[in-house]
Design a protein around this motif. Structure first.
Motif, mmCIF file in Angstrom:
data_model
loop_
_atom_site.group_PDB
_atom_site.id
_atom_site.type_symbol
_atom_site.label_atom_id
_atom_site.label_comp_id
_atom_site.label_asym_id
_atom_site.label_seq_id
_atom_site.Cartn_x
_atom_site.Cartn_y
_atom_site.Cartn_z
ATOM 1 N N CYS A 77 -8.837 3.097 11.049
ATOM 2 C CA CYS A 77 -9.406 2.068 11.083
ATOM 3 C C CYS A 77 -10.142 1.461 12.387
ATOM 4 N N THR A 78 -9.404 1.227 13.236
ATOM 5 C CA THR A 78 -9.988 1.145 14.849
ATOM 6 C C THR A 78 -11.125 1.924 15.360
ATOM 7 N N SER A 79 -10.700 3.430 15.038
ATOM 8 C CA SER A 79 -11.929 4.252 15.410
ATOM 9 C C SER A 79 -13.078 4.120 14.780
ATOM 10 N N ALA A 80 -13.062 3.813 13.419
ATOM 11 C CA ALA A 80 -14.250 3.482 12.518
ATOM 12 C C ALA A 80 -14.908 2.272 13.215
ATOM 13 N N SER A 83 -13.855 6.115 3.580
ATOM 14 C CA SER A 83 -13.484 4.789 3.666
ATOM 15 C C SER A 83 -12.780 4.035 2.363
ATOM 16 N N PRO A 84 -13.139 4.322 1.239
ATOM 17 C CA PRO A 84 -12.569 3.888 0.127
ATOM 18 C C PRO A 84 -10.990 4.068 -0.091
ATOM 19 N N TYR A 85 -10.765 5.499 0.257
ATOM 20 C CA TYR A 85 -9.182 5.851 0.182
ATOM 21 C C TYR A 85 -8.531 5.503 1.418
ATOM 22 N N VAL A 86 -9.199 5.209 2.473
ATOM 23 C CA VAL A 86 -8.530 4.711 3.723
ATOM 24 C C VAL A 86 -8.125 3.142 3.485
ATOM 25 N N SER A 87 -9.012 2.359 2.793
ATOM 26 C CA SER A 87 -9.075 0.920 2.394
ATOM 27 C C SER A 87 -7.744 0.830 1.515
ATOM 28 N N ILE A 88 -7.850 1.751 0.470
ATOM 29 C CA ILE A 88 -6.570 1.700 -0.537
ATOM 30 C C ILE A 88 -5.440 2.093 0.159
ATOM 31 N N GLY A 89 -5.356 3.077 1.045
ATOM 32 C CA GLY A 89 -4.095 3.279 1.968
ATOM 33 C C GLY A 89 -3.742 1.992 2.535
ATOM 34 N N VAL A 124 -4.302 -1.170 1.814
ATOM 35 C CA VAL A 124 -3.847 -2.078 1.066
ATOM 36 C C VAL A 124 -2.288 -1.991 0.468
ATOM 37 N N ILE A 125 -2.102 -0.613 0.154
ATOM 38 C CA ILE A 125 -0.682 0.155 -0.024
ATOM 39 C C ILE A 125 0.218 -0.223 1.284
ATOM 40 N N MET A 126 -0.259 0.063 1.974
ATOM 41 C CA MET A 126 0.799 0.009 3.193
ATOM 42 C C MET A 126 1.246 -1.512 3.716
ATOM 43 N N ALA A 127 0.044 -2.522 3.469
ATOM 44 C CA ALA A 127 0.238 -3.671 3.519
ATOM 45 C C ALA A 127 1.313 -4.382 2.479
ATOM 46 N N ILE A 128 1.113 -3.911 1.086
ATOM 47 C CA ILE A 128 1.934 -4.325 0.389
ATOM 48 C C ILE A 128 3.389 -3.873 0.552
ATOM 49 N N ARG A 129 3.491 -2.547 0.765
ATOM 50 C CA ARG A 129 4.751 -2.081 1.107
ATOM 51 C C ARG A 129 5.497 -2.675 2.077
ATOM 52 N N PHE A 130 4.695 -3.307 3.407
ATOM 53 C CA PHE A 130 5.639 -3.911 4.243
ATOM 54 C C PHE A 130 5.739 -5.268 4.269
ATOM 55 N N LEU A 131 4.999 -6.194 3.015
ATOM 56 C CA LEU A 131 5.335 -7.273 2.440
ATOM 57 C C LEU A 131 6.622 -7.456 1.660
ATOM 58 N N LEU A 132 6.940 -6.169 1.142
ATOM 59 C CA LEU A 132 8.374 -6.242 0.060
ATOM 60 C C LEU A 132 9.236 -5.906 1.026
#
Length: 70
Positions: free
Chosen positions: A19-22, A54-60, A62-70
């Motif tokens: 994400c940072t490189s893009a 980018s769609p797959y990276v953004s889904i990843g 979101v999944i990591m954000a949800i994982r770290f919130l739980l």
């Protein structure tokens, strides 16, 4: 425990690098396009992955954000 031994942390680091490189490539395209070898070449490759998948990276992300919130 370092990110190399923890798979979840390693995936998180790779997603952040993509994400940072893009984002950097969007701001300064000439710097990365002229240096495709060496250390900036890795950033260029991450930027290409971020742009093309980018769609797959953004889904990843979101999944990591949800994982770290739980």
């Amino acid at each position: 425990m370092s990110a190399l031994f923890n798979f979840e942390a390693l995936v998180f680091i790779i997603l952040l690098a993509i994400c940072t490189s893009a984002y950097i490539h969007q701001i300064f395209p000439r710097i990365l396009d002229s240096n495709k070898n060496g250390a900036l070449g890795i950033v260029w490759k991450f930027a290409r992955i971020g742009e093309r998948l980018s769609p797959y990276v953004s889904i990843g992300c979101v999944i990591m954000a949800i994982r770290f919130l739980l």
